[in-house]
Design an enzyme around this catalytic site. Structure first.
Site, mmCIF file in Angstrom:
data_model
loop_
_atom_site.group_PDB
_atom_site.id
_atom_site.type_symbol
_atom_site.label_atom_id
_atom_site.label_comp_id
_atom_site.label_asym_id
_atom_site.label_seq_id
_atom_site.Cartn_x
_atom_site.Cartn_y
_atom_site.Cartn_z
ATOM 1 N N ASP A 1 60.975 41.713 17.382
ATOM 2 C CA ASP A 1 62.366 42.090 17.679
ATOM 3 C C ASP A 1 63.220 40.865 18.058
ATOM 4 O OD1 ASP A 1 61.417 44.676 17.358
ATOM 5 O OD2 ASP A 1 61.117 44.974 19.507
ATOM 6 N N MET B 1 63.144 47.884 11.749
ATOM 7 C CA MET B 1 62.823 47.956 13.182
ATOM 8 C C MET B 1 63.669 46.947 13.963
ATOM 9 S SD MET B 1 58.742 48.389 13.411
ATOM 10 C CE MET B 1 57.936 49.960 13.234
ATOM 11 N N ARG C 1 70.255 56.647 -1.361
ATOM 12 C CA ARG C 1 68.835 56.793 -1.017
ATOM 13 C C ARG C 1 68.503 55.926 0.186
ATOM 14 N NH1 ARG C 1 68.992 60.496 -4.218
ATOM 15 N NH2 ARG C 1 67.663 60.797 -6.040
HETATM 16 O O1 F6P Z 1 58.697 46.115 19.571
HETATM 17 C C1 F6P Z 1 58.215 45.998 18.273
HETATM 18 C C2 F6P Z 1 58.422 47.260 17.503
HETATM 19 O O2 F6P Z 1 57.978 47.056 16.174
HETATM 20 C C3 F6P Z 1 59.843 47.799 17.504
HETATM 21 O O3 F6P Z 1 60.681 47.148 16.587
HETATM 22 C C4 F6P Z 1 59.603 49.260 17.213
HETATM 23 O O4 F6P Z 1 60.635 50.079 17.727
HETATM 24 C C5 F6P Z 1 58.305 49.552 17.918
HETATM 25 O O5 F6P Z 1 57.647 48.306 18.062
HETATM 26 C C6 F6P Z 1 57.402 50.511 17.200
HETATM 27 O O6 F6P Z 1 56.300 50.761 18.013
HETATM 28 P P1 F6P Z 1 54.953 51.474 17.555
HETATM 29 O O7 F6P Z 1 54.156 50.464 16.769
HETATM 30 O O8 F6P Z 1 54.292 51.826 18.834
HETATM 31 O O9 F6P Z 1 55.327 52.624 16.702
#
Ligand code: F6P
Length: 342
Positions: A128, A170, A266
């Site tokens: 992130d 993400m 889409r």
């Molecule tokens: O913090 C890293 C991250 O990939 C975020 O971007 C995302 O919201 C979260 O982890 C997803 O978490 P998990 O792997 O527990 O679904």
């Protein structure tokens, strides 16, 4: 005097963790430390689950995605008794210090354990890129590179079918991933959590793009918020964060665009594909450098610190400072991407 250290990786995995583990272990060997790999983040410390790490375990992992130690989102401050178990296991395993590799949650735990007298060093890891005090964290470059590739693939199929394509990426509550993917893949619109979504403005721009080239690409961060949409699908993880992927913002945005512009739209959600695969060169080098520095900090007895990249220097900063606030996208970056919405 430090004799034995434990290394753990917590939170979501990301490419760069293995180079960091390798860097830390190989450097720790120079100091003649014994090294234990704690399995699955703080869970391994609660359960006393650890194994010795030797050169053969790490010498050839610089190119491997994920983490050889495993990971979890275990928060030992959540369940009564878990901190006591951690303290007992630290004694049992004979650990003099812990190197915790993680994001705000994992490092937040390291910071709190430090206040209980446990010697911890933090290594920033997050795709992130939202950790304060470090310019970049490993994992970010690889995940953005993977998402740029995905975005370009969507552009090809979108152009062929005369469709608008939406890619949800993400990034949690920071828009770095969406912003960099938008810049890197020449997207026509980007939605990030830091800025309220302006539906009409977005649709006006997309109409211009569509009229010109019969396709358009929108990158939406999973954490972006549509005004007046009061969180239906909300589920929390052990650190109390909303599981954003389940909100389905990409789909909502695609539906809105299709309805307003009457253009077939889409959506694709890249999800965890972004987090896997071999680390880019940048993440291999950064992971290596911060891992080595973590072992140096242990040797210097500089506990309660997190390794950080500032400019091109690897430095250390207080863990407290690093976890005190999130690094979100500032206006100057938002202004930069506006240049390309024409
Ligand atoms: O913090 C890293 C991250 O990939 C975020 O971007 C995302 O919201 C979260 O982890 C997803 O978490 P998990 O792997 O527990 O679904």
């Amino acid at each position: 005097m430090v004799k034995r250290i434990g290394i753990l990786t917590g939170g979501g995995d990301c490419p760069g963790l293995n180079p960091a583990i390798r860097g830390c272990v190989m450097r720790a060997m120079d100091y003649k430390f014994e090294i234990m790999g704690i399995r699955e983040g703080w869970k391994g410390l609660v359960e006393g689950d650890a194994e010795p790490l030797k050169i053969g375990d790490v010498e050839d992992i610089v190119n491997k995605g994920g983490t050889i130690l495993g990971t979890s989102r275990t928060n030992p401050f959540r369940k009564e008794g878990d901190i006591k178990k951690c303290q007992e296991n630290i004694k049992k395993l004979g650990l003099d210090a812990i190197v915790a590799m993680g994001g705000e949650d994992t490092l937040g735990v390291a910071n709190k354990l430090g206040k209980k007298g446990i010697s911890c060093i933090g290594v920033p890891k997050t795709m992130d890129n939202d950790l304060s005090a470090t310019d970049y964290s490993f994992g970010f470059d690889t995940s953005v590179t993977v998402a740029v590739d995905a975005a370009e693939r969507l552009k090809d199929t979108g152009a062929s079918h005369r469709r608008i394509m939406v890619l949800e990426v993400m990034g949690r509550h920071a828009g770095w991933v969406a912003l960099f993917v938008g810049l890197g893949a020449a997207a026509d619109w980007v939605l990030i959590p830091e800025k309220e979504i302006e539906i009409d403005k977005m649709c006006e721009q997309l109409k211009k793009d569509y009229d010109r080239k019969k396709t358009a690409l929108v990158i939406v961060s999973e954490g972006a918020k549509i005004p007046n949409m009061n969180g239906a699908k909300e589920e929390l993880d052990p650190f109390g964060h909303m599981i954003l992927k389940k909100r389905g913002i990409g789909e909502d945005i695609a539906n809105i665009i299709e309805e307003k512009l009457k253009v077939e739209t889409r959506v694709a959600v890249i999800g965890h594909i972004q987090r896997g695969g071999s680390p880019t060169l940048f993440d291999r080098i950064l992971g290596t450098r911060v891992g080595v520095k973590a072992a140096d900090l242990v040797a210097e007895g500089k506990f309660g610190q997190m390794v950080a990249l500032q400019g091109n220097q690897i430095v250390s900063v207080p863990l407290e400072e690093a976890v005190s606030k999130l690094k979100t996208v500032p206006d100057e970056w938002w202004d930069l991407i506006q240049v390309f919405f024409k």
